[in-house]
Design an enzyme around this catalytic site. Sequence first.
Site, PDB file in Angstrom:
ATOM      1  N   ASN A  87     -10.534  -3.721 -22.582  1.00 45.50           N
ATOM      2  CA  ASN A  87     -10.751  -5.140 -22.300  1.00 45.50           C
ATOM      3  C   ASN A  87      -9.544  -5.973 -22.685  1.00 45.50           C
ATOM      4  OD1 ASN A  87     -13.319  -4.340 -21.557  1.00 45.50           O
ATOM      5  ND2 ASN A  87     -14.216  -4.838 -23.546  1.00 45.50           N
ATOM      6  N   HIS A 104      -4.912  -2.375 -21.904  1.00 41.76           N
ATOM      7  CA  HIS A 104      -4.567  -3.030 -20.644  1.00 41.76           C
ATOM      8  C   HIS A 104      -4.050  -4.454 -20.821  1.00 41.76           C
ATOM      9  CE1 HIS A 104      -7.546  -0.002 -18.683  1.00 41.76           C
ATOM     10  NE2 HIS A 104      -6.332   0.500 -18.827  1.00 41.76           N
TER      11      HIS A 104
END
Length: 228
Positions: A87, A104
Amino acid sequence: MKKLVVFTGSGISAESGIATFRGGGGLWANYRIEDVCTPQALQKNRKRVVEFYNERRKETQEKQPNAAHLNLKKLEEYYDVQIITQNIDDLHERAGSGKVLHLHGEIRKLCSSRDVSQTVLLDGWEQKLDALHEDGSMLRPFVVFFGEQVPMLERAIELTSTADIFVVIGTSLQVYPAASLLQYVNSSVPVYIIDPEVPQKLYIKNPLHIIQKPATSGTEELLDCLSV
C-alpha cells in the site's frame, strides 16, 4: 524477541474506506493503467497523472487507521514486528507501527524525476503541476509505476528470510514481484493468511493457518493466537 513479518495489501486499508485498485469497484475499473500509472503516461499527460494521485492523497488524508492497523501495533508488545506493505497510504504509520517498508512507494511523498530515491514530504494533499525538485527536475509522485523496478524488493526479501512468523493480510497474492515474497519464508516458519477470499492454490509447504475473515476481525483472531 521473535521477529514477526507482516505482508499487507489493499484489503487492510479497504476497511478504512480507501478504494482498492483491483476487484469489483476497484480503481482500475474506472481508469486505464496506461493512462495514470506508467512512466509513459506521466510524459504524455502529466496533468492527468498528477491529478489522479492528488485524488488518492486527498482520500488517504481523510481516512483513519482501522482496528487491523491498530492490532498490528499491539503485537509489538510481544514481537519485533516488521511490516512490508504493497500500500502507498500511511495508515500503518499513523496507527503507530514503528517499522514499515513500502514496496510500491508512499503517497505522501514526491520524488525527483531524475532520481526517484530523492524524495520530499508533501505538505498537504495537492502536488502543484509545475513543482520542481531541488535538482531542477520535475517532481513526480513517489510511486512505483507499472513497468518500473521495485527498488525495495531486495530489502523485503531480506526481512522475509529472517521471519520467525510470517503473516499475510488483505492481498490476493497475484501482484508480482511482491507476491513472490512467500518463496523466501523459511520452510519451518508458520504462515498466517488473513483474507475473506484466500487463493485456491497456495504453493506453500510451511505450517499454514488460514483465517478467512476481513482484516479487522481476522487480526483480532491473530492477536488471540499470537499473544503470549
